[in-house]
Design a protein around this motif. Structure first.
Motif, mmCIF file in Angstrom:
data_model
loop_
_atom_site.group_PDB
_atom_site.id
_atom_site.type_symbol
_atom_site.label_atom_id
_atom_site.label_comp_id
_atom_site.label_asym_id
_atom_site.label_seq_id
_atom_site.Cartn_x
_atom_site.Cartn_y
_atom_site.Cartn_z
ATOM 1 N N LEU A 1 31.989 -15.366 -46.928
ATOM 2 C CA LEU A 1 33.285 -14.732 -46.690
ATOM 3 C C LEU A 1 34.407 -15.170 -47.641
ATOM 4 N N ARG A 2 34.088 -15.903 -48.693
ATOM 5 C CA ARG A 2 35.128 -16.284 -49.654
ATOM 6 C C ARG A 2 35.371 -15.152 -50.642
ATOM 7 N N MET A 3 36.642 -14.857 -50.903
ATOM 8 C CA MET A 3 36.979 -13.877 -51.931
ATOM 9 C C MET A 3 36.632 -14.420 -53.319
ATOM 10 N N ASP A 4 36.876 -15.698 -53.516
ATOM 11 C CA ASP A 4 36.530 -16.365 -54.770
ATOM 12 C C ASP A 4 35.407 -17.341 -54.467
ATOM 13 N N GLN A 5 34.200 -16.990 -54.871
ATOM 14 C CA GLN A 5 33.039 -17.806 -54.515
ATOM 15 C C GLN A 5 32.904 -19.080 -55.335
ATOM 16 N N SER A 6 33.822 -19.297 -56.249
ATOM 17 C CA SER A 6 33.754 -20.501 -57.073
ATOM 18 C C SER A 6 34.489 -21.679 -56.443
ATOM 19 N N THR A 7 35.194 -21.425 -55.349
ATOM 20 C CA THR A 7 35.993 -22.503 -54.778
ATOM 21 C C THR A 7 36.210 -22.283 -53.287
ATOM 22 N N GLY A 8 36.527 -23.352 -52.580
ATOM 23 C CA GLY A 8 36.875 -23.251 -51.172
ATOM 24 C C GLY A 8 35.714 -23.436 -50.224
ATOM 25 N N GLU A 9 36.025 -23.456 -48.952
ATOM 26 C CA GLU A 9 35.070 -23.697 -47.878
ATOM 27 C C GLU A 9 34.451 -22.384 -47.407
ATOM 28 N N LYS A 10 33.141 -22.389 -47.256
ATOM 29 C CA LYS A 10 32.449 -21.215 -46.732
ATOM 30 C C LYS A 10 32.689 -21.092 -45.227
ATOM 31 N N ALA A 11 32.521 -19.873 -44.716
ATOM 32 C CA ALA A 11 32.697 -19.653 -43.286
ATOM 33 C C ALA A 11 31.719 -20.490 -42.469
ATOM 34 N N ALA A 12 30.500 -20.644 -42.956
ATOM 35 C CA ALA A 12 29.498 -21.449 -42.242
ATOM 36 C C ALA A 12 29.953 -22.905 -42.134
ATOM 37 N N GLU A 13 30.570 -23.414 -43.179
ATOM 38 C CA GLU A 13 31.070 -24.787 -43.166
ATOM 39 C C GLU A 13 32.258 -24.928 -42.215
ATOM 40 N N ALA B 1 30.625 -6.228 -27.501
ATOM 41 C CA ALA B 1 30.038 -6.832 -28.701
ATOM 42 C C ALA B 1 30.568 -6.226 -30.000
ATOM 43 N N ASN B 2 30.621 -4.910 -30.077
ATOM 44 C CA ASN B 2 31.032 -4.277 -31.337
ATOM 45 C C ASN B 2 32.444 -4.666 -31.741
ATOM 46 N N LYS B 3 33.361 -4.617 -30.783
ATOM 47 C CA LYS B 3 34.739 -4.994 -31.083
ATOM 48 C C LYS B 3 34.846 -6.485 -31.411
ATOM 49 N N SER B 4 34.152 -7.303 -30.643
ATOM 50 C CA SER B 4 34.238 -8.750 -30.857
ATOM 51 C C SER B 4 33.612 -9.170 -32.177
ATOM 52 N N LEU B 5 32.551 -8.509 -32.585
ATOM 53 C CA LEU B 5 31.938 -8.809 -33.884
ATOM 54 C C LEU B 5 32.945 -8.591 -35.010
ATOM 55 N N ALA B 6 33.611 -7.453 -34.986
ATOM 56 C CA ALA B 6 34.596 -7.148 -36.017
ATOM 57 C C ALA B 6 35.750 -8.146 -35.980
ATOM 58 N N ARG B 7 36.185 -8.507 -34.782
ATOM 59 C CA ARG B 7 37.326 -9.414 -34.634
ATOM 60 C C ARG B 7 37.005 -10.822 -35.111
ATOM 61 N N VAL B 8 35.823 -11.323 -34.764
ATOM 62 C CA VAL B 8 35.457 -12.682 -35.157
ATOM 63 C C VAL B 8 35.262 -12.775 -36.671
ATOM 64 N N PHE B 9 34.602 -11.794 -37.252
ATOM 65 C CA PHE B 9 34.418 -11.810 -38.705
ATOM 66 C C PHE B 9 35.755 -11.670 -39.425
ATOM 67 N N GLN B 10 36.664 -10.878 -38.873
ATOM 68 C CA GLN B 10 38.009 -10.794 -39.450
ATOM 69 C C GLN B 10 38.716 -12.140 -39.379
ATOM 70 N N ALA B 11 38.611 -12.798 -38.220
ATOM 71 C CA ALA B 11 39.265 -14.092 -38.038
ATOM 72 C C ALA B 11 38.751 -15.127 -39.033
ATOM 73 N N LEU B 12 37.445 -15.168 -39.206
ATOM 74 C CA LEU B 12 36.856 -16.115 -40.150
ATOM 75 C C LEU B 12 37.278 -15.810 -41.586
ATOM 76 N N ARG B 13 37.288 -14.532 -41.933
ATOM 77 C CA ARG B 13 37.686 -14.141 -43.296
ATOM 78 C C ARG B 13 39.130 -14.527 -43.580
ATOM 79 N N ILE B 14 40.005 -14.285 -42.615
ATOM 80 C CA ILE B 14 41.412 -14.633 -42.786
ATOM 81 C C ILE B 14 41.574 -16.136 -42.954
ATOM 82 N N ALA B 15 40.854 -16.909 -42.135
ATOM 83 C CA ALA B 15 40.968 -18.364 -42.200
ATOM 84 C C ALA B 15 40.390 -18.926 -43.495
ATOM 85 N N VAL B 16 39.204 -18.464 -43.869
ATOM 86 C CA VAL B 16 38.539 -18.983 -45.067
ATOM 87 C C VAL B 16 39.379 -18.744 -46.315
#
Length: 308
Positions: free
Chosen positions: A128-140, A197-212
């Motif tokens: 979920l990193r926009m720049d894969q060369s730096t920063g923490e991955k969502a899994a981390e 599930a469908n709504k929560s999947l989208a929401r959780v992935f959005q939350a992780l992307r915003i945070a990462v």
């Protein structure tokens, strides 16, 4: 890196409206803060006069490769995130910019490429990193957050009313094995809240992307950087896709257009407006565009002009 055609990489949203509201001088200097696949920039470049300049920026190296493949050599490309953009462009554009575009949407390329981990619909590494060369991955990030912090993250950035239940399920699962893939995370979410599930999947992935990617913090810095780069009568156009980012954009523009003295100031002073909102209501896609590109459905374009 593999180069795609511009439509496959990302179909630009509100293309005609962006050109209409942003291009006030064909010989001016324009910056696309989120050049992505080059869709908006390509049209802007085609409409520029001989003296016009266009600079395209993106934090994602893959996006710049794609943009280079579809844009003419007259377009200068710069890799930068919003928080670094003022410094990156200071020598070439400070105070001289006629128009700036910020398209805050996640590109179709990001959503459809399993290796990027942006979508729960495709199996891949939970990055979920926009720049894969730096920063923490969502899994981390998932591996280290406490239950309260994970609950807060899903609540604030995903706005999911079942944040605590989902967070508990994630913490319980990671005690057994790391959540390293989109598929593993999606399975936990679906099992914990099957009815939504469908709504929560989208929401959780959005939350992780915003945070990462610190998307909201970067947005605030990008808006201020863009404002500083604009010359008087220059315009800032921003396309947002969800309420969290749109609220930041709306409040920023309102403050620039009609700032008021704070009630708690002992000696309130008159604050002069430094901007003029071009369209009081956000510009949204018509039904024809939504039918052609369903991902445009939630897009809102706001435009402000700098006074001087």
């Amino acid at each position: 890196m593999k180069t795609l055609n511009e439509t496959a990489f990302h179909l630009p949203v509100l293309l005609r409206q962006v050109a209409e509201f942003l291009l006030t001088d064909v010989d001016g200097t324009y910056i696309d803060f989120t050049v992505g696949g080059g869709g908006h920039s390509k049209l802007i470049c085609e409409k520029l006069g001989k003296s016009g300049r266009l600079i395209g920026c993106d934090r994602d190296a893959e996006a710049l490769v794609q943009a280079r493949s579809v844009l003419s050599d007259r377009v200068r490309l710069v890799q930068s995130r919003f928080s670094d953009i003022r410094g990156a462009l200071k020598e070439i554009a400070a105070g001289t910019v006629t128009g700036i575009l910020m398209d805050l949407g996640v590109s179709s390329h990001h959503l459809d490429d399993p290796s990027r981990g942006f979508s729960h619909r495709t199996a891949g590494a939970l990055d979920l990193r926009m720049d894969q060369s730096t920063g923490e991955k969502a899994a981390e990030l998932l591996a280290r957050l406490s239950l309260p912090d994970l609950t807060d993250l899903i609540t604030m950035y995903g706005e999911d009313p079942q944040a605590r239940r989902i967070a508990r399920a994630i913490v319980k699962e990671r005690e057994q094995s790391p959540l390293a893939t989109t598929e593993a995370l999606a399975k936990v979410i679906t099992k914990s809240v099957p009815a939504t599930a469908n709504k929560s999947l989208a929401r959780v992935f959005q939350a992780l992307r915003i945070a990462v990617n610190d998307e909201l913090g970067e947005l605030e810095k990008g808006l201020e950087a863009g404002w500083d780069l604009l010359k008087p009568q220059g315009r800032l156009a921003v396309i947002s896709y969800h309420s969290l980012e749109d609220r930041i954009v709306k409040n920023f523009m309102r403050e620039k257009a009609a700032p008021t003295s704070a009630a708690f100031e002992p000696f309130p002073t008159e604050h002069i407006a430094t901007g003029r909102i071009i369209s009081r209501k956000p510009i949204t896609p018509d039904e024809e565009e939504i039918e052609r590109n369903p991902r445009a459905r939630s897009a809102k374009l706001r435009v402000i002009e700098k006074l001087g």
